[in-house]
Design an enzyme around this catalytic site. Structure first.
Site, PDB file in Angstrom:
ATOM      1  N   ASP A 135     -26.175  22.159 -19.009  1.00 27.28           N
ATOM      2  CA  ASP A 135     -27.029  23.347 -19.118  1.00 27.28           C
ATOM      3  C   ASP A 135     -26.207  24.614 -18.844  1.00 27.28           C
ATOM      4  O   ASP A 135     -26.356  25.629 -19.522  1.00 27.28           O
ATOM      5  CB  ASP A 135     -28.190  23.243 -18.122  1.00 27.28           C
ATOM      6  CG  ASP A 135     -28.884  21.892 -18.217  1.00 27.28           C
ATOM      7  OD1 ASP A 135     -29.551  21.652 -19.220  1.00 27.28           O
ATOM      8  OD2 ASP A 135     -28.725  21.061 -17.299  1.00 27.28           O
ATOM      9  N   HIS A 154     -32.955  19.600 -14.026  1.00 22.21           N
ATOM     10  CA  HIS A 154     -32.353  19.473 -15.352  1.00 22.21           C
ATOM     11  C   HIS A 154     -33.472  19.187 -16.361  1.00 22.21           C
ATOM     12  O   HIS A 154     -33.620  18.088 -16.855  1.00 22.21           O
ATOM     13  CB  HIS A 154     -31.318  18.336 -15.336  1.00 22.21           C
ATOM     14  CG  HIS A 154     -30.869  17.943 -16.696  1.00 22.21           C
ATOM     15  ND1 HIS A 154     -30.139  18.771 -17.501  1.00 22.21           N
ATOM     16  CD2 HIS A 154     -31.046  16.811 -17.406  1.00 22.21           C
ATOM     17  CE1 HIS A 154     -29.899  18.163 -18.649  1.00 22.21           C
ATOM     18  NE2 HIS A 154     -30.441  16.978 -18.623  1.00 22.21           N
TER      19      HIS A 154
HETATM   20  N1  LIG Z   1     -27.961  15.332 -16.860  1.00 23.45           N
HETATM   21  C1  LIG Z   1     -27.599  15.590 -18.116  1.00 23.45           C
HETATM   22  O1  LIG Z   1     -27.188  16.695 -18.451  1.00 23.45           O
HETATM   23  C2  LIG Z   1     -27.680  14.526 -19.171  1.00 23.45           C
HETATM   24  C3  LIG Z   1     -27.042  14.732 -20.407  1.00 23.45           C
HETATM   25  C4  LIG Z   1     -27.090  13.714 -21.353  1.00 23.45           C
HETATM   26  C5  LIG Z   1     -27.753  12.558 -21.084  1.00 23.45           C
HETATM   27  N2  LIG Z   1     -28.404  12.406 -19.905  1.00 23.45           N
HETATM   28  C6  LIG Z   1     -29.100  11.167 -19.565  1.00 23.45           C
HETATM   29  O2  LIG Z   1     -28.124  10.165 -19.372  1.00 23.45           O
HETATM   30  C7  LIG Z   1     -28.705   8.891 -19.640  1.00 23.45           C
HETATM   31  C8  LIG Z   1     -27.836   8.112 -20.592  1.00 23.45           C
HETATM   32  O3  LIG Z   1     -27.838   8.706 -21.862  1.00 23.45           O
HETATM   33  P1  LIG Z   1     -27.223   7.948 -23.100  1.00 23.45           P
HETATM   34  O4  LIG Z   1     -27.443   8.821 -24.277  1.00 23.45           O
HETATM   35  O5  LIG Z   1     -25.837   7.508 -22.764  1.00 23.45           O
HETATM   36  O6  LIG Z   1     -28.215   6.701 -23.167  1.00 23.45           O
HETATM   37  P2  LIG Z   1     -27.936   5.248 -23.768  1.00 23.45           P
HETATM   38  O7  LIG Z   1     -29.285   4.639 -23.843  1.00 23.45           O
HETATM   39  O8  LIG Z   1     -27.063   5.346 -24.961  1.00 23.45           O
HETATM   40  O9  LIG Z   1     -27.088   4.514 -22.654  1.00 23.45           O
HETATM   41  C9  LIG Z   1     -27.631   4.112 -21.445  1.00 23.45           C
HETATM   42  C10 LIG Z   1     -26.963   2.816 -21.030  1.00 23.45           C
HETATM   43  O10 LIG Z   1     -27.375   2.515 -19.695  1.00 23.45           O
HETATM   44  C11 LIG Z   1     -27.553   1.123 -19.606  1.00 23.45           C
HETATM   45  N3  LIG Z   1     -28.379   0.739 -18.457  1.00 23.45           N
HETATM   46  C12 LIG Z   1     -29.728   0.689 -18.369  1.00 23.45           C
HETATM   47  N4  LIG Z   1     -30.109   0.255 -17.162  1.00 23.45           N
HETATM   48  C13 LIG Z   1     -28.980   0.014 -16.449  1.00 23.45           C
HETATM   49  C14 LIG Z   1     -28.715  -0.466 -15.151  1.00 23.45           C
HETATM   50  N5  LIG Z   1     -29.702  -0.787 -14.323  1.00 23.45           N
HETATM   51  N6  LIG Z   1     -27.438  -0.588 -14.755  1.00 23.45           N
HETATM   52  C15 LIG Z   1     -26.438  -0.271 -15.593  1.00 23.45           C
HETATM   53  N7  LIG Z   1     -26.618   0.185 -16.843  1.00 23.45           N
HETATM   54  C16 LIG Z   1     -27.874   0.330 -17.266  1.00 23.45           C
HETATM   55  C17 LIG Z   1     -28.185   0.757 -20.947  1.00 23.45           C
HETATM   56  O11 LIG Z   1     -28.077  -0.610 -21.214  1.00 23.45           O
HETATM   57  C18 LIG Z   1     -27.362   1.624 -21.910  1.00 23.45           C
HETATM   58  O12 LIG Z   1     -26.208   0.980 -22.370  1.00 23.45           O
HETATM   59  C19 LIG Z   1     -30.110   9.184 -20.144  1.00 23.45           C
HETATM   60  O13 LIG Z   1     -30.998   9.083 -19.063  1.00 23.45           O
HETATM   61  C20 LIG Z   1     -30.016  10.624 -20.604  1.00 23.45           C
HETATM   62  O14 LIG Z   1     -31.283  11.238 -20.579  1.00 23.45           O
HETATM   63  C21 LIG Z   1     -28.350  13.358 -18.939  1.00 23.45           C
HETATM   64  C1  LIG Z   2     -37.071  16.968 -14.130  1.00 25.09           C
HETATM   65  O1  LIG Z   2     -36.129  16.809 -15.153  1.00 25.09           O
HETATM   66  C2  LIG Z   2     -36.000  15.504 -15.678  1.00 25.09           C
HETATM   67  C3  LIG Z   2     -34.853  15.472 -16.647  1.00 25.09           C
HETATM   68  O2  LIG Z   2     -35.093  16.252 -17.768  1.00 25.09           O
HETATM   69  C4  LIG Z   2     -37.306  15.080 -16.306  1.00 25.09           C
HETATM   70  O3  LIG Z   2     -37.199  13.753 -16.798  1.00 25.09           O
HETATM   71  C5  LIG Z   2     -38.368  15.171 -15.247  1.00 25.09           C
HETATM   72  O4  LIG Z   2     -39.619  14.817 -15.830  1.00 25.09           O
HETATM   73  C6  LIG Z   2     -38.428  16.553 -14.644  1.00 25.09           C
HETATM   74  N1  LIG Z   2     -39.370  16.536 -13.541  1.00 25.09           N
HETATM   75  C7  LIG Z   2     -40.630  16.911 -13.634  1.00 25.09           C
HETATM   76  C8  LIG Z   2     -41.482  16.707 -12.424  1.00 25.09           C
HETATM   77  O5  LIG Z   2     -41.088  17.399 -14.670  1.00 25.09           O
END
Ligand SMILES: NC(=O)c1ccc[n+]([C@@H]2O[C@H](COP(=O)([O-])OP(=O)(O)OC[C@H]3O[C@@H](n4cnc5c(N)ncnc54)[C@H](O)[C@@H]3O)[C@@H](O)[C@H]2O)c1
Ligand SMILES: *[C@@H]1O[C@H](CO)[C@@H](O)[C@H](O)[C@H]1NC(C)=O
Ligand SMILES: *[C@@H]1O[C@H](CO)[C@@H](O)[C@H](O)[C@H]1NC(C)=O
Ligand SMILES: CC(=O)N[C@H]1CO[C@H](CO)[C@@H](O)[C@@H]1O
Length: 301
Positions: free
Chosen positions: A126, A154
């Site tokens: 972000d 986030h």
């Molecule tokens: N904070 C951020 O800025 C940000 C940015 C991008 C993605 N994300 C989040 O990151 C996460 C991953 O995104 P992605 O696109 O790589 O998803 P994805 O679905 O491609 O990959 C997730 C992986 O996690 C694995 N997984 C599920 N449960 C698990 C466990 N208990 N232990 C170990 N591995 C497990 C799945 O099998 C899969 O391979 C999502 O929650 C996404 O929303 C956050």
């Molecule tokens: C806070 O952000 C996360 C990630 O985008 C989202 O999944 C979650 O629902 C948000 N929390 C609330 C209470 O809306």
């Protein structure tokens, strides 16, 4: 510094994970010494210096927010406990999997022997989006834009704040509001574009951000390891204890931080006006509610 990379996924994904190992080898990365793929938390977390928790339960069609949270509390409780047991006490834990702030808080609470300051969640994507929007607006490069802030969750309630940001123009750091000369945009379109950027990427790509998220994780971990440049700060979700901005204690909230000697510090003394205060509260309220629900699951799970 040679890196040993341990990749953790669930058992049904081991074949896929094997493919990731092949690709990592094919990158011929200069510093990558070894890659291990595993479905065991013990193997994954044993003596690690940095843990990047990416895997979480994605939202499925028709799934209630509460059920999703419950599934994620279970995952991050388990990983937190495993970190507590197997990782170095100096481990740096970075939570990426959503809901990142609350998952980070769950992991932190489940790892009482690791200092809570060693946990953070990713809001750097972000932060980078906010820098990029200002640089696009002014036709400058991103490195000219400094000290934007992402406050809070986030999610779409986050507050991307340009009121302390600067833009380098003619070798001088000018306040972003002076450089942009469009207050309505900085208080309107800029904020909503950054808030909605994840959704825009999904809409266009039919997949969520991958390259930009990976880049943000690298930025985040590099700054924890090597520190932030003097006078500059970055955004990350950290525990709010004793913060100077009146955010409730014990929330995992994104703040401006500076980092030195692998220690982050919330930047102090930034003036918060009415407009900012209100936006900071909205996102805090959302996180507070989510935290309370998560703690119910945490105590009964
Ligand atoms: N904070 C951020 O800025 C940000 C940015 C991008 C993605 N994300 C989040 O990151 C996460 C991953 O995104 P992605 O696109 O790589 O998803 P994805 O679905 O491609 O990959 C997730 C992986 O996690 C694995 N997984 C599920 N449960 C698990 C466990 N208990 N232990 C170990 N591995 C497990 C799945 O099998 C899969 O391979 C999502 O929650 C996404 O929303 C956050
Ligand atoms: C806070 O952000 C996360 C990630 O985008 C989202 O999944 C979650 O629902 C948000 N929390 C609330 C209470 O809306
Ligand atoms: C952006 O700046 C470059 C020079 O740095 C210039 O060549 C280009 O035309 C500018 N683009 C716009 C849209 O102003
Ligand atoms: C980022 C951070 O706060 N790191 C700390 C993690 O824990 C070790 C050991 O207590 C500290 O020395 C680090 O500063």
């Amino acid at each position: 510094m040679p890196l040993e990379l341990v990749l953790l996924d669930i058992a049904p994904m081991m074949t896929v994970l094997g493919g990731v190992v092949l690709e990592l080898q094919d990158c011929a990365l200069a510093h990558l010494k070894e890659v291990i793929a595993t479905d065991s938390e013990e193997v994954a977390f044993k003596n690690v210096d940095v843990a990047i928790l990416v895997g979480s339960m994605p939202r499925k069609e028709g799934m209630e927010r509460k059920d999703l949270l419950k599934a994620n509390v279970k995952i991050f409780k388990s990983q937190g406990a495993a970190l507590d047991k197997f990782a170095k006490k100096t481990v740096k834990v970075v939570v990426v999997g959503n809901p990142a702030n609350t998952n980070c808080l769950t992991a932190l609470k489940s790892a009482p022997s690791i200092p809570k300051e060693n946990f953070s969640c990713l809001t750097r994507l972000d932060h980078n989006r906010a820098r990029a929007q200002i640089s696009l607006k002014l036709n400058v490069t991103c490195s000219d834009v400094k000290n934007v802030i992402i406050w809070g969750n986030h999610s779409s309630t986050q507050y991307p704040d340009a009121s302390h940001a600067t833009v380098a123009i003619g070798g001088k750091d000018v306040p972003a509001y002076e450089a942009v000369k469009d207050d309505a945009w900085l208080k309107g379109g800029f904020i909503s574009t950054v808030q909605q950027r994840g959704a825009a990427v999904i809409q266009a790509r039919k997949l969520s951000s991958a390259m930009s998220a990976a880049k943000a994780i690298c930025d985040h971990v590099r700054d924890i390891w090597f520190g932030t440049p003097k006078g500059q700060y970055v955004s990350m979700g950290v525990i709010s204890d004793g913060n100077p901005y009146g955010i409730a204690e014990d929330l995992l909230y994104s703040f401006p931080v500076s980092i030195e000697g692998k220690n982050w510090k919330i930047v102090e003394g930034l003036k918060i006006d009415e407009f900012s205060r209100e936006k900071m509260e909205v996102t805090a309220k959302e996180l507070l509610e989510e935290k309370e629900t998560a703690f119910e699951f945490l105590s009964c799970a």
